[in-house]
Design a protein around this motif. Structure first.
Motif, short mmCIF file in Angstrom:
data_model
loop_
_atom_site.label_atom_id
_atom_site.label_comp_id
_atom_site.label_asym_id
_atom_site.label_seq_id
_atom_site.Cartn_x
_atom_site.Cartn_y
_atom_site.Cartn_z
N VAL A 40 52.90 -13.62 -58.11
CA VAL A 40 53.40 -13.81 -56.42
C VAL A 40 54.53 -14.84 -56.80
CG1 VAL A 40 52.73 -14.88 -54.63
CG2 VAL A 40 51.28 -13.22 -55.82
N LEU A 43 55.39 -16.17 -50.24
CA LEU A 43 54.81 -15.62 -49.31
C LEU A 43 55.53 -15.00 -48.12
CD1 LEU A 43 51.74 -18.16 -48.66
CD2 LEU A 43 51.77 -16.34 -50.19
N VAL A 53 52.56 -11.05 -49.39
CA VAL A 53 52.89 -11.65 -50.64
C VAL A 53 54.30 -10.98 -51.13
CG1 VAL A 53 50.86 -12.76 -51.20
CG2 VAL A 53 51.72 -10.58 -52.25
N VAL A 80 50.23 -20.12 -53.18
CA VAL A 80 49.78 -19.94 -51.81
C VAL A 80 49.69 -21.34 -51.13
CG1 VAL A 80 48.08 -19.17 -50.33
CG2 VAL A 80 48.53 -17.94 -52.14
#
Length: 328
Positions: A40, A43, A53, A80
């Protein structure tokens, strides 16, 4: 052996090489789509809410994955948490560091012992007939450890439990390199917001001294999953359900957090010296304490005024030597 609690009669210490596969396979069997090696990078936001994501699988092209809720279980360096600006609070400086590795030739079981000079040793049997050995020392010892990890590791066992130090030298065979960890500070992070939540070290970290990190991560994951289910099934508003998760997490973890941060100093205040000394005199109370450490017995069984009174009475602590106030 401690009595079973809700059918639980043992504590296990599987290595992540085994545990991670168990969790991934369990997720697949439950019907989840599992993407491995997916990184990732960001976001996806829409009108102030997290709605997915952005990342890539291996070296593949970057793509977006959409979701009604994004849960960051991505550890201390959580992407995150950074992207949503999760606030840290109740931060307490880390007191120590860890060196650990895996050994053959030792049949020690579980040990958790503190010695002089702000040093501690721990041992846990794990899979593949290995025993994990760890030492925790105050940060004042870090320089000397870095200069000679092998001898400092052995010397810590010599200092805390000399007989174990001798056995380690004569029978223990280290199977992997030492792994050093300079612990991050203890902290809470804001656990939820519009379309997102944090669990595990992403949202809450305490010193590994008491060994509650993984247990708390599972407990909080179960707690969060129940709230997400309520939101997805429209039993309640999703934001309300996530806020309830965050408040419950903080309330239920606070005693463990305080206890862990205190013990991690490796220099027990008088209250804990008195209580732990009393516990060590009776196997039943030792089992109760192990149950608290395992997360299957509530801390009030010992650390409430009623629990302390019963402990002191049963092991015969004189009235003038009893302690009831951790802050005294």
């Amino acid at each position: 052996m401690a009595d079973a609690v809700d059918g639980v009669d043992a504590i296990y210490c599987p290595r992540r090489t085994l545990l991670d596969d168990i969790l991934l396979n369990g997720a697949r069997e439950a019907g989840c789509e599992v993407l491995e090696n997916f990184s990732v990078t960001d976001l996806v936001f829409s009108e102030g809410r997290v709605v997915g994501v952005r990342g890539r699988e291996g070296r593949g092209p970057e793509r977006d994955l959409r979701a009604k809720v994004v849960i960051g279980a991505d550890g201390f360096h959580s992407t995150v948490a950074k992207r949503v600006g999760a606030r840290s609070y109740n931060v307490r400086p880390a007191a120590n560091f860890i060196y650990y590795s895996y050994y053959q030739g030792l049949d020690w079981g579980l040990h958790h012992k503190t010695g002089h000079n702000l040093r501690w040793i721990g041992t846990w049997p794990t899979n593949d007939d290995l025993t994990m050995l760890a030492v925790i020392c105050n940060r004042s010892h870090l320089k000397e450890f870095r200069q000679d990890p092998e001898n400092q590791f052995l010397a810590t066992f010599d200092d805390v439990v000399p007989d174990m130090g001798k056995e380690l030298r004569s029978q223990g065979q280290r199977m992997e390199p030492f792994r050093p960890m300079r612990n991050p500070d203890n902290y809470y992070r804001t656990a939820q917001g519009p379309g997102w939540a944090l669990v595990g070290d992403a949202g809450y970290h305490k010193d590994p001294f008491t060994g509650w990190g993984m247990a708390d991560a599972f407990l909080h994951a179960e707690m969060l999953a129940a709230r997400v289910h309520e939101g997805l099934s429209q039993e309640r508003d999703m934001d309300e359900a996530l806020a309830d998760y965050a408040a419950t997490r903080d309330e239920e973890s606070a005693p463990v957090y305080d206890f862990t941060c205190t013990l991690a100093e490796l220099d027990l205040p008088p209250f804990y010296r008195t209580v732990l000394g009393a516990i060590s005199q009776d196997q039943k109370w030792t089992n109760t304490m192990l149950g608290i450490i395992a997360g299957v017995v509530h801390g009030d069984e010992i650390f409430s005024p009623e629990g302390l009174q019963k402990l002191y009475d049963e092991v015969g602590v004189p009235e003038d030597e009893r302690a009831y106030d951790p802050g005294a």
